[in-house]
Design a protein around this motif. Structure first.
Motif, mmCIF file in Angstrom:
data_model
loop_
_atom_site.group_PDB
_atom_site.id
_atom_site.type_symbol
_atom_site.label_atom_id
_atom_site.label_comp_id
_atom_site.label_asym_id
_atom_site.label_seq_id
_atom_site.Cartn_x
_atom_site.Cartn_y
_atom_site.Cartn_z
ATOM 1 N N LEU A 35 0.805 -1.116 -0.089
ATOM 2 C CA LEU A 35 -0.030 -0.111 -0.041
ATOM 3 C C LEU A 35 0.862 1.257 -0.039
ATOM 4 N N GLU A 36 2.129 0.851 0.008
ATOM 5 C CA GLU A 36 3.061 2.208 -0.244
ATOM 6 C C GLU A 36 3.049 2.994 0.871
ATOM 7 N N ALA A 37 3.142 2.469 2.244
ATOM 8 C CA ALA A 37 3.152 3.162 3.440
ATOM 9 C C ALA A 37 4.265 3.834 3.609
ATOM 10 N N ILE A 38 4.413 4.850 4.252
ATOM 11 C CA ILE A 38 5.761 5.691 4.496
ATOM 12 C C ILE A 38 6.605 4.770 5.470
ATOM 13 N N ASP A 39 5.945 4.061 6.541
ATOM 14 C CA ASP A 39 6.653 3.236 7.411
ATOM 15 C C ASP A 39 5.656 2.546 8.290
ATOM 16 N N TYR A 40 6.192 1.307 9.311
ATOM 17 C CA TYR A 40 5.607 0.569 9.634
ATOM 18 C C TYR A 40 5.985 0.413 11.276
ATOM 19 N N LEU A 41 5.428 1.194 12.225
ATOM 20 C CA LEU A 41 5.895 1.103 13.664
ATOM 21 C C LEU A 41 5.231 0.279 14.461
ATOM 22 N N LEU A 42 5.953 -0.676 15.234
ATOM 23 C CA LEU A 42 5.836 -1.493 16.207
ATOM 24 C C LEU A 42 5.781 -0.902 17.617
ATOM 25 N N LYS A 43 4.539 -0.846 18.239
ATOM 26 C CA LYS A 43 4.129 -0.687 19.286
ATOM 27 C C LYS A 43 4.969 -1.269 20.440
ATOM 28 N N PRO A 44 5.573 -0.859 21.708
ATOM 29 C CA PRO A 44 5.387 0.778 21.897
ATOM 30 C C PRO A 44 6.373 1.483 21.086
ATOM 31 N N ILE A 45 5.979 2.728 20.660
ATOM 32 C CA ILE A 45 6.558 3.477 19.720
ATOM 33 C C ILE A 45 7.559 4.407 20.335
ATOM 34 N N THR A 46 8.720 4.312 20.300
ATOM 35 C CA THR A 46 9.768 5.431 20.947
ATOM 36 C C THR A 46 9.706 6.388 20.360
ATOM 37 N N PHE A 47 10.251 7.749 20.682
ATOM 38 C CA PHE A 47 10.216 8.859 20.041
ATOM 39 C C PHE A 47 11.264 8.805 18.961
ATOM 40 N N GLU A 48 12.478 8.061 19.393
ATOM 41 C CA GLU A 48 13.540 7.901 18.239
ATOM 42 C C GLU A 48 13.097 7.349 17.191
ATOM 43 N N ARG A 49 12.233 6.354 17.006
ATOM 44 C CA ARG A 49 11.817 5.490 15.838
ATOM 45 C C ARG A 49 10.673 6.377 15.330
ATOM 46 N N PHE A 50 9.953 7.049 16.085
ATOM 47 C CA PHE A 50 8.912 7.998 15.258
ATOM 48 C C PHE A 50 9.368 8.841 14.590
ATOM 49 N N PHE A 51 10.541 9.710 15.226
ATOM 50 C CA PHE A 51 11.152 10.749 14.294
ATOM 51 C C PHE A 51 11.762 10.132 13.121
ATOM 52 N N LYS A 52 12.460 9.327 12.902
ATOM 53 C CA LYS A 52 12.766 8.627 11.878
ATOM 54 C C LYS A 52 11.722 8.359 10.700
ATOM 55 N N ALA A 53 10.616 7.939 11.342
ATOM 56 C CA ALA A 53 9.634 7.804 10.417
ATOM 57 C C ALA A 53 9.001 8.987 9.559
ATOM 58 N N VAL A 54 8.711 10.006 10.546
ATOM 59 C CA VAL A 54 8.151 11.199 9.935
ATOM 60 C C VAL A 54 9.425 12.064 9.584
ATOM 61 N N GLY A 55 10.638 11.781 9.481
ATOM 62 C CA GLY A 55 11.521 12.435 9.004
ATOM 63 C C GLY A 55 11.445 11.901 7.385
ATOM 64 N N ARG A 56 11.011 10.979 6.946
ATOM 65 C CA ARG A 56 10.950 10.766 5.425
ATOM 66 C C ARG A 56 9.846 11.628 4.991
ATOM 67 N N VAL A 57 8.849 11.927 5.533
ATOM 68 C CA VAL A 57 7.663 12.981 5.015
ATOM 69 C C VAL A 57 8.267 14.349 5.148
ATOM 70 N N MET A 58 9.110 14.611 6.236
ATOM 71 C CA MET A 58 9.502 16.147 6.590
ATOM 72 C C MET A 58 10.520 16.452 5.090
ATOM 73 N N ARG A 59 11.224 15.394 4.899
ATOM 74 C CA ARG A 59 12.243 15.924 3.481
ATOM 75 C C ARG A 59 11.393 15.707 2.212
ATOM 76 N N ASN A 60 10.238 15.319 2.244
ATOM 77 C CA ASN A 60 9.470 15.380 1.105
ATOM 78 C C ASN A 60 10.314 14.531 -0.002
ATOM 79 N N THR A 61 10.706 13.587 0.358
ATOM 80 C CA THR A 61 11.450 12.508 -0.725
ATOM 81 C C THR A 61 10.815 12.058 -1.708
ATOM 82 N N SER A 62 10.980 12.404 -2.821
ATOM 83 C CA SER A 62 10.320 11.743 -4.031
ATOM 84 C C SER A 62 10.674 10.353 -4.462
ATOM 85 N N ASP A 63 9.767 9.880 -5.056
ATOM 86 C CA ASP A 63 10.046 8.325 -5.311
ATOM 87 C C ASP A 63 11.436 8.146 -6.075
ATOM 88 N N SER A 64 11.938 8.798 -7.024
ATOM 89 C CA SER A 64 13.077 8.664 -7.700
ATOM 90 C C SER A 64 14.274 9.040 -6.991
#
Length: 231
Positions: free
Chosen positions: A91-120
Motif C-alpha cells: 500500500l506504499e505506506a511511509i513506514d510500519y511502527l511497532l508498539k510501543p513506539i519510541t520517539f527516536e523511531r517515530f522521528f525517523k519515520a516522520v523524517g521521511r515525510v518532512m524531507r519530502n523525498t520523491s520516489d525517484s
C-alpha cells in the motif's frame, strides 16, 4: 506544516502519538479517530497530509480502510503486530511502527515525510563501522546477518562489513522498504530473490535459511510475489 490524523482505538497509544507529534514543530495534530468510520468523516472535511493508522481496530481494520480510500494521505502504520508489514509495503505506506513506539523511531519515520523525498530519490542508511560513519544505498544491500551484538551487511558488489546494530531494530525500520526477516539471524532484500523453497531462499549465490517461526510470513510474501509477477 504537516497536518496529522491519529486513527487508533487504544487511548494510551493515541496519547503517546499525540505527545510525539507535539515535540516536532512541523507537525500539527488536526484530528483523532477511534475507528475507520470516524477517520473517514475527518478525511472528507479536513486536509490531512499524514495519517498514523492502527491496524487492529473494530468494524474495519486499518489495512482494509486504507485500501478503500480513493485518495490516500501519506500513511504510517502503528501496530502491535508485525504480520501485516508486507501488506503495508504493497500500500506504499511511509513506514510500519511497532508498539510501543519510541520517539527516536517515530522521528525517523516522520523524517521521511518532512524531507519530502520523491520516489525517484535514492534512500540510504548510515552505519557505524571501523570508526567511520558509512553511507550505504538501501537498494545495494542484499541481506543482513545478526552476529551477536553486531550485524553483517552484505552488498550486491559482494563487499561486506559489520556494524553495531540490532537486527530487530533494522527489521522494523526496513519492513516497508522491500526487506523481509526470514530467520532470527537474517533479513533479506526481496529484490534479490532468485529461487526459494520452504526451507531456504537464494539471493543469487547466497543461500539463506528460512526459520520455522518465519515460514508463515515468508509464505505470504511468496504468494504475493507469485500473483504480482506471474511466477
Amino acid at each position: 506544516m504537516i497536518n496529522c490524523l491519529i486513527v487508533d482505538d487504544e487511548p494510551l497509544a493515541a496519547i503517546l502519538l499525540e505527545n510525539h507529534i507535539s515535540k516536532i514543530d512541523h507537525l500539527k495534530l488536526t484530528g483523532k479517530a477511534e475507528n475507520a468510520m470516524a477517520a473517514y468523516a475527518l478525511l472528507q472535511n479536513q486536509t490531512i497530509d499524514l495519517m498514523f493508522l492502527d491496524i487492529n481496530m473494530p468494524y474495519l481494520n486499518g489495512i482494509d480502510f486504507l485500501k478503500s480510500l480513493p485518495r490516500k494521505p501519506k500513511t504510517i502504520f502503528t501496530t502491535a503486530y508485525r504480520d501485516f508489514a508486507i501488506e503495508g509495503f504493497e500500500l506504499e505506506a511511509i513506514d510500519y511502527l511497532l508498539k510501543p513506539i519510541t520517539f527516536e523511531r517515530f522521528f525517523k519515520a516522520v523524517g521521511r515525510v518532512m524531507r519530502n523525498t520523491s520516489d525517484s530519490e535514492e534512500e540510504f542508511m548510515i552505519f557505524r563501522t571501523e570508526g567511520m560513519n558509512r553511507k550505504i544505498s538501501i537498494s545495494d544491500i542484499v541481506y543482513f546477518e545478526s552476529q551477536g551484538n553486531d550485524v553483517k551487511i552484505v552488498l550486491k558488489t559482494a563487499e561486506s562489513f559489520t556494524s553495531k546494530n540490532k537486527i530487530t531494530d533494522l527489521e522494523s525500520l526496513l519492513a516497508l522498504r522491500g526487506f523481509l526477516r526470514v530467520h532470527r539471524s537474517f533479513i533479506i532484500n526481496t529484490e534479490f530473490v532468485t529461487a526459494f523453497n520452504t526451507e531456504e531462499v537464494h539471493l543469487g549465490a547466497y543461500q539463506i535459511p528460512v526459520g520455522r517461526s518465519y515460514k508463515h510470513e515468508f509464505g505470504t510474501f511468496i504468494t504475493t510475489l507469485s500473483k504480482n509477477r506471474l511466477l
